[in-house]
Design an enzyme around this catalytic site. Sequence first.
Site, PDB file in Angstrom:
ATOM      1  CB  SER A   1      -0.947   0.019   1.209  1.00 27.46           C
ATOM      2  OG  SER A   1      -0.223   0.206   2.412  1.00 27.46           O
TER       3      SER A   1
ATOM      4  CE  LYS B 111      -3.127   1.986   4.688  1.00 19.78           C
ATOM      5  NZ  LYS B 111      -2.924   1.101   3.531  1.00 19.78           N
TER       6      LYS B 111
END
Length: 254
Positions: free
Chosen positions: A53, A119
């Site tokens: 990700s 993230k």
Amino acid sequence: MTETPTATKEKPAHRSGLAAAAREFVLIVVGALIVSSILRAFVGQMFIIPSESMQNTLLVSDRVVVEKLTSVERGDVVVFEDPGGWLGSEESGQKRGSVGRFFEVVGLLPDSSHGHLIKRLVGMPGDKVACCDSKGRLMVNGQPLEESAYLYPGDAASAMEFQVTVPAGKVFLMGDHRSESGDSRVHLSDTGPDGGSPGDSAFVPMDKITGRAILVVWPANRFGKLDVPDTFKSIPAPGPAPDKPSISLTPPPK
């Protein structure tokens, strides 16, 4: 008849020396484990990147150092605990056995990231995050972001359009590999594991943030700092943070 007193046998010097050395070694090991555990709890720790990700900023199995002493800001890459339901949409790191987990806890092995995600922090409390403008760019407080420095090659800023205002005490997070990231966008319609209003689980509580990733340390050919991209440094200040998020799944005015 006078009895001759029995002489007390003295322990050989080499045996007592070995015992002292063994005690000293144990004390050193225990002390090192205590210091390592304290550093892990309050200063920083190492994590293994578990998913795609954050490519190409971070690759699967990269080792990153996460520091816990400074506050986070927009543009930081942060490690955080699953706020509820996120790991269902993204594979977590493989959990180690009991021995491996012990060495993780005391800081002698990098954390395998089980139960954690990583993230980029895009929106702070009060920020208005929207996608996309007429050029397909993500916007924060009306300011478009130039993301080419870190966005995965070929990815759009977001395949879904939205407008949100980040509530008090929470942040909005997105992966750099947007097409492979189960981030805040994916959960804008979720009610979370404990129910509640739609979108509650999209915004991560700040007390769930473990720290900010500052350095890739392994593999050696990827060693380097993780800096805040310049595009985040010119974002206007946010307005007052609402108690509840504002969410619209319609595009902002072009």
